[in-house]
Write an enzyme that holds these catalytic residues in place. Sequence first.
Site, PDB file in Angstrom:
ATOM      1  CG  HIS A   1     -99.539 -33.856  59.419  1.00 60.96           C
ATOM      2  ND1 HIS A   1     -99.505 -34.502  58.128  1.00 60.96           N
ATOM      3  CD2 HIS A   1    -100.272 -33.005  59.410  1.00 60.96           C
ATOM      4  CE1 HIS A   1    -101.091 -33.448  57.415  1.00 60.96           C
ATOM      5  NE2 HIS A   1    -101.986 -32.774  58.430  1.00 60.96           N
TER       6      HIS A   1
ATOM      7  CB  CYS B   1    -103.377 -30.070  60.383  1.00 64.82           C
ATOM      8  SG  CYS B   1    -105.097 -30.405  61.485  1.00 64.82           S
TER       9      CYS B   1
END
Length: 247
Positions: free
Chosen positions: A185, A201
């Site tokens: 992302h 992440c």
Amino acid sequence: MSFVPYAFASLPLKRLAALLMPLLLAACVSTRQEPFEAAHAPGVSPEYLAMYGEQPDETYPLPATDISEVDPKFLRQEVSYPTRERPGTIVVDTDNRFLYLVRENGRAIRYGIGVGKQGMSWRGRATVGRKATWPRWTPTPAMIARDPQKNGPWAGGMQAGLDNPLGARALYLYQGDRDTMYRIHGTSEPWSIGQSVSSGCIRMFNQDIIDLHSRVPTGTTVVVLNRGTLLKPAPGEEFDEFTSDTM
């Protein structure tokens, strides 16, 4: 004493001013047209200034990213990358903080990444099961219980935008029908690219995740390399910073 060229010496003062005014105005315009980024990012190539420049046509107009203090190796570039993976595959190298999009003839587009705790807790093969543009983010119940003052207001989801922790785009990794809870992302913290960070992440510059998102379809193979010991949550800890979110 001011100096007046001989050719103008015999002219009346008002006429002289009229003749010189266009030159003075041209000089002012020239100065104002200097690129804003160039004045704040000495030594950065115009190519990168454009690559990480503002994107006003986005749903949420994206400002330029300050890359003046970013190690150039973490900026988007095509590199040699011999691999057995097929062109179109995404390879995430968590140890070296790079993400590769494999191309033909032993080449790849390389992007810099920031890796959070959840990013260091998993490795393997998956596929892009879902893509989102300017995704919403919703904290998990565990996150709200840990910090109700910070996360409680977003129990119903945080609206997409420049402050959203998922940034401008998100890729959601699946193994079959199972959501791995692993995300690639954007980020509202561009300083974290190239770093090991406390949460999340795999994060990328917003301009880079927009570029990657545009190049890969749903179903793209993703290989996550993590050569060290996988990070495990401490007692009472959960790696759930970005795992619950909606489109």
